[in-house]
Design a protein around this motif. Sequence first.
Motif: not given
Length: 417
Positions: A15-26, A300-301, A303-311, A318-323
């Motif tokens: 989870i941390v590895w995936k979130l570290s790829q998100s431009p939303l996560v600082k 998962l293609e 952004d995981l952080m974007q999915i969490f924000n939508h949740m 509203d978000i299309e989740i791509k794999w």
Amino acid sequence: MKVLVVGSGGREHTIVWKLSQSPLVKEIYCAPGNPGIGQLAKNVDIAVDDLDGLVDFSREMSIDMTIVGPEVPLVLGITDKFKEAGQNIIGPSKAGAKLEGSKSFSKSFMMKYNIPTGGYTEVDSYDEAIKSLDKYEYPLVIKADGLAAGKGVLICQNKTEAEKGLKEIMLDKVFGDSGNKVVIEEFLEGIETSVLCFVDGKSIVPMVSSQDHKRIYDGDKGPNTGGMGTYSPNYVYTEEVAKIVEKTILKPTLEGIQKEGMDYKGIIFIGLMITKDGPKVLEYNVRFGDPETQVVLPRLETDLMQIFNHMIDEKLSDIEIKWNDKAVVCVVLASGGYPGDYEKGIEIKGIDDISGDTIVFHAGTAIKDGKLVTNGGRVLSVTSWANDIETARREVYKNVDKIDFKGRSYRTDIAVR
Ligand code: AMP
Ligand code: GLY
């Protein structure tokens, strides 16, 4: 955004590895984390069941979002505490977490909402349990009602084994109060599939499928573990099966969550048996799976952080989740003796020699005298991806061979059909 991940296993590393790829996560913090996670996040020394400590940390550090890995804090009610404190958190409320925290509750939920599952009897005394054995054929399944770290399910081949299991759970209390009640369940035959889903209370969105290998030895022999390896996609989870699951399991599960008034913004992981009579639910887990997450999130293609924000905003629909179409295989390297007793503090060698499309997620590791050592039953999750399962399998085992520690054990048949 500043995020906090709660947990310290291979699942949390993923989870941390995936979130570290998100431009939303600082900034990423992980409590308590492990040395692998420490390369991507700041580890914070707070235990997963120290709910007050976690809330305080989140408030003091102005954490924007907390993601809970393991079930224990969820069942203890971490989400309710965070909400009271006005902090965002991904994970169901205590009422929702009961779907994993009590097997008898989850079975009655499935009955109430007409969700296909095995027939069962719920008992709260040993004598009653022994009497109800006569209603079943063998093998039969005995489940301690409460949490038991994945060890509370016994598959009994005959009456002697069933009586022994019931005595251990209900009289000797090997799982403590988790064994006050027991579910006796019909054995379901078929191929297991794990389907993890995002839930925001308004919709339920399945992730790509995977299969865990729960037994310790090759050929599904030996006792159950937390999971010795996974692959995705699961070959039995065809589009046709997915459609049936959507209609007969996902929809009624969401309906149940809504009708019971559970505040559920988190993950629901449905353990399924694909039987000759169709898919049936073995269990609900109220979190990401371990090691399922290790093979699902690399696909998962979005952004995981974007999915969490939508949740959090209840806008998952509203978000299309791509794999992606990759095939991913994960092999768990465990300490010798696991799932029984094992030694800790053994030096791990060769982790820097891995190559190709492979990543090693840490689970039970620690740093001692500047060296990476074992610190748990499941030590590492070696994960590779390729265009097909066979190639990913070859790749993962080539890398497994490079990593060594005394007593190391692993299954050689992960993703073999
Ligand atoms: P659970 O924690 O309920 O998922 O059980 C752990 C594991 O036990 C499952 O992943 C299955 O491998 C097995 N299991 C649980 N329930 C059944 C059942 N009714 N029939 C066959 N196997 C089961
Ligand atoms: N791998 C099974 C679980 O996470 O419960």
